[in-house]
Design a protein around this motif. Structure first.
Motif, PDB file in Angstrom:
ATOM      1  N   ALA A 115      21.313  37.435   2.780  1.00 48.76           N
ATOM      2  CA  ALA A 115      21.142  36.207   2.005  1.00 48.76           C
ATOM      3  C   ALA A 115      20.058  35.313   2.599  1.00 48.76           C
ATOM      4  CB  ALA A 115      22.469  35.449   1.935  1.00 48.76           C
ATOM      5  N   PHE A 116      20.054  35.161   3.911  1.00 50.53           N
ATOM      6  CA  PHE A 116      19.056  34.304   4.558  1.00 50.53           C
ATOM      7  C   PHE A 116      17.656  34.891   4.413  1.00 50.53           C
ATOM      8  CE2 PHE A 116      22.514  31.990   6.384  1.00 50.53           C
ATOM      9  CZ  PHE A 116      21.997  30.773   6.812  1.00 50.53           C
ATOM     10  N   ALA A 117      17.541  36.209   4.531  1.00 54.89           N
ATOM     11  CA  ALA A 117      16.231  36.845   4.406  1.00 54.89           C
ATOM     12  C   ALA A 117      15.678  36.688   2.990  1.00 54.89           C
ATOM     13  CB  ALA A 117      16.316  38.319   4.787  1.00 54.89           C
ATOM     14  N   LEU A 118      16.535  36.870   1.997  1.00 56.89           N
ATOM     15  CA  LEU A 118      16.094  36.731   0.614  1.00 56.89           C
ATOM     16  C   LEU A 118      15.734  35.288   0.286  1.00 56.89           C
ATOM     17  CD1 LEU A 118      18.661  39.047  -1.232  1.00 56.89           C
ATOM     18  CD2 LEU A 118      16.249  39.502  -0.755  1.00 56.89           C
ATOM     19  N   ALA A 119      16.424  34.349   0.938  1.00 60.32           N
ATOM     20  CA  ALA A 119      16.152  32.931   0.694  1.00 60.32           C
ATOM     21  C   ALA A 119      14.777  32.518   1.202  1.00 60.32           C
ATOM     22  CB  ALA A 119      17.229  32.065   1.355  1.00 60.32           C
ATOM     23  N   ALA A 120      14.198  33.325   2.086  1.00 62.44           N
ATOM     24  CA  ALA A 120      12.871  33.012   2.616  1.00 62.44           C
ATOM     25  C   ALA A 120      11.780  33.200   1.568  1.00 62.44           C
ATOM     26  CB  ALA A 120      12.577  33.863   3.846  1.00 62.44           C
ATOM     27  N   GLY A 121      12.105  33.864   0.466  1.00 60.75           N
ATOM     28  CA  GLY A 121      11.143  34.035  -0.621  1.00 60.75           C
ATOM     29  C   GLY A 121      10.050  35.043  -0.314  1.00 60.75           C
ATOM     30  N   ASP A 122       8.829  34.694  -0.706  1.00 55.80           N
ATOM     31  CA  ASP A 122       7.701  35.623  -0.572  1.00 55.80           C
ATOM     32  C   ASP A 122       7.026  35.567   0.800  1.00 55.80           C
ATOM     33  OD1 ASP A 122       8.049  36.453  -3.195  1.00 55.80           O
ATOM     34  OD2 ASP A 122       6.790  34.835  -3.983  1.00 55.80           O
ATOM     35  N   ASP A 123       7.494  34.689   1.658  1.00 58.00           N
ATOM     36  CA  ASP A 123       6.921  34.575   3.005  1.00 58.00           C
ATOM     37  C   ASP A 123       7.494  35.714   3.867  1.00 58.00           C
ATOM     38  OD1 ASP A 123       6.089  33.916   5.570  1.00 58.00           O
ATOM     39  OD2 ASP A 123       6.355  31.770   5.278  1.00 58.00           O
ATOM     40  N   ALA A 124       6.750  36.803   3.962  1.00 56.51           N
ATOM     41  CA  ALA A 124       7.237  37.992   4.658  1.00 56.51           C
ATOM     42  C   ALA A 124       7.520  37.731   6.136  1.00 56.51           C
ATOM     43  CB  ALA A 124       6.233  39.128   4.516  1.00 56.51           C
ATOM     44  N   ARG A 125       6.628  36.988   6.789  1.00 55.90           N
ATOM     45  CA  ARG A 125       6.836  36.715   8.216  1.00 55.90           C
ATOM     46  C   ARG A 125       8.088  35.874   8.437  1.00 55.90           C
ATOM     47  NH1 ARG A 125       2.107  34.317  11.991  1.00 55.90           N
ATOM     48  NH2 ARG A 125       1.415  36.491  11.745  1.00 55.90           N
ATOM     49  N   LYS A 126       8.266  34.848   7.626  1.00 57.95           N
ATOM     50  CA  LYS A 126       9.453  34.001   7.764  1.00 57.95           C
ATOM     51  C   LYS A 126      10.707  34.803   7.469  1.00 57.95           C
ATOM     52  CE  LYS A 126      11.621  29.758   6.087  1.00 57.95           C
ATOM     53  NZ  LYS A 126      11.518  28.601   5.151  1.00 57.95           N
ATOM     54  N   ALA A 127      10.645  35.657   6.438  1.00 55.23           N
ATOM     55  CA  ALA A 127      11.811  36.478   6.091  1.00 55.23           C
ATOM     56  C   ALA A 127      12.187  37.400   7.242  1.00 55.23           C
ATOM     57  CB  ALA A 127      11.512  37.287   4.839  1.00 55.23           C
ATOM     58  N   ARG A 128      11.183  38.016   7.881  1.00 56.59           N
ATOM     59  CA  ARG A 128      11.450  38.928   8.984  1.00 56.59           C
ATOM     60  C   ARG A 128      12.070  38.196  10.167  1.00 56.59           C
ATOM     61  NH1 ARG A 128       6.947  40.820   9.114  1.00 56.59           N
ATOM     62  NH2 ARG A 128       5.925  39.713  10.821  1.00 56.59           N
ATOM     63  N   HIS A 129      11.496  37.044  10.534  1.00 55.40           N
ATOM     64  CA  HIS A 129      12.039  36.288  11.669  1.00 55.40           C
ATOM     65  C   HIS A 129      13.424  35.727  11.344  1.00 55.40           C
ATOM     66  CE1 HIS A 129       8.620  36.524  14.348  1.00 55.40           C
ATOM     67  NE2 HIS A 129       7.807  36.186  13.368  1.00 55.40           N
ATOM     68  N   THR A 130      13.612  35.321  10.104  1.00 53.67           N
ATOM     69  CA  THR A 130      14.923  34.810   9.700  1.00 53.67           C
ATOM     70  C   THR A 130      15.974  35.905   9.780  1.00 53.67           C
ATOM     71  OG1 THR A 130      13.940  33.178   8.195  1.00 53.67           O
ATOM     72  CG2 THR A 130      16.241  33.764   7.827  1.00 53.67           C
ATOM     73  N   TYR A 131      15.619  37.098   9.272  1.00 56.71           N
ATOM     74  CA  TYR A 131      16.567  38.205   9.281  1.00 56.71           C
ATOM     75  C   TYR A 131      17.012  38.531  10.702  1.00 56.71           C
ATOM     76  CZ  TYR A 131      18.662  42.761   8.769  1.00 56.71           C
ATOM     77  OH  TYR A 131      19.562  43.813   8.834  1.00 56.71           O
ATOM     78  N   TRP A 132      16.052  38.715  11.599  1.00 55.81           N
ATOM     79  CA  TRP A 132      16.397  39.098  12.967  1.00 55.81           C
ATOM     80  C   TRP A 132      17.139  37.986  13.694  1.00 55.81           C
ATOM     81  CZ3 TRP A 132      16.752  43.835  14.342  1.00 55.81           C
ATOM     82  CH2 TRP A 132      15.905  44.802  13.804  1.00 55.81           C
ATOM     83  N   THR A 133      16.786  36.739  13.438  1.00 55.66           N
ATOM     84  CA  THR A 133      17.474  35.624  14.098  1.00 55.66           C
ATOM     85  C   THR A 133      18.933  35.573  13.671  1.00 55.66           C
ATOM     86  OG1 THR A 133      15.431  34.324  14.193  1.00 55.66           O
ATOM     87  CG2 THR A 133      17.506  33.130  14.472  1.00 55.66           C
ATOM     88  N   VAL A 134      19.172  35.687  12.360  1.00 55.99           N
ATOM     89  CA  VAL A 134      20.548  35.654  11.859  1.00 55.99           C
ATOM     90  C   VAL A 134      21.316  36.888  12.327  1.00 55.99           C
ATOM     91  CG1 VAL A 134      21.985  35.714   9.787  1.00 55.99           C
ATOM     92  CG2 VAL A 134      19.940  34.283   9.837  1.00 55.99           C
TER      93      VAL A 134
END
Length: 230
Positions: A115-134
């Motif tokens: 859910a957190f990764a998808l919430a990052a939208g189209d920002d691939a870098r933010k999605a990747r860092h969000t996924y690993w952090t969570v």
């Protein structure tokens, strides 16, 4: 601040911290309930490390400690974890950067990290860092909670006094409550419950739970009109 955090704003980090605190408490509950049910601390800890799936762990433990057997318990856990297949298809590109990342990232895949990764939208870098952090945060707090809860549960002379015997079904009910807002899901749950209750008078523990899957026929029939309309 760690490099990964530089790509996450304070509000997001605050949300992740709040989520981790909640998961830690649930981990405490799992460890304490497992010990109260007579499960050795190392078994509940190993389950959290190698399975790392809260709902599946609670369901599997509940069935096995009720006398349902290993097969029924594992089957229930696998069925619950089937939802991870579409999760991986949805966010796999976020962490599939190497073989090691695929293996670790897939093991750490949860509802929350997806859910957190998808919430990052189209920002691939933010999605990747969000996924690993969570994912890493939840893995650490879940296992820490399990270990602490398991040892704390051993110190309770009579688990029934604290109601830990009733905590497991209460937690499982809380996990499914949000899904019951959908009418077809509610109907499937009621049908499955009715089948399981009726079968419990005739079959060994564990099998009625598996028979409850017939409730999914409601979901299958209800999906046809929507597919035709589409």
């Amino acid at each position: 601040m760690p490099p990964a955090f530089k790509h996450l704003d304070r509000a997001l980090l605050r949300d992740i911290a709040a989520l981790a605190a909640g998961i830690f408490i649930v981990g405490l509950s799992f460890g304490a309930i497992a010990s109260a049910q007579g499960v050795p601390w190392w078994q509940s800890t190993a389950m959290s490390v190698f399975v790392f799936a809260g709902a599946s762990q609670f369901a599997t433990m509940g069935i096995m400690t009720a006398g349902g057997g290993l097969v029924a318990g594992v089957a229930a856990g696998l069925i619950l974890n089937l939802r991870h297949v579409p999760y991986g298809m949805a966010v796999g590109g976020v962490y599939w950067t190497s073989l090691r990342a695929k293996i670790i990232g897939t093991h750490l895949l949860t509802d929350q990290s997806t859910a957190f990764a998808l919430a990052a939208g189209d920002d691939a870098r933010k999605a990747r860092h969000t996924y690993w952090t969570v994912a890493i945060s939840l893995f650490l707090v879940w296992n820490a909670g399990t270990v602490i809860g398991a040892f704390a549960g051993q110190l309770i002379a009579d688990p029934a006094v604290l109601g830990l015997d009733a905590a497991l079904p209460a937690i499982l009910l809380a996990l499914v409550m949000p899904s019951l807002k959908d009418r077809r899901t509610l109907a499937a749950g009621l049908l499955g419950t009715a089948v399981a209750l009726a079968a419990s008078f005739l079959l060994p523990a564990g099998l009625p739970v598996l028979l409850a899957l017939v409730g999914l026929v409601v979901m299958w029939k209800g999906a046809a009109p929507k597919e035709e309309a589409a």
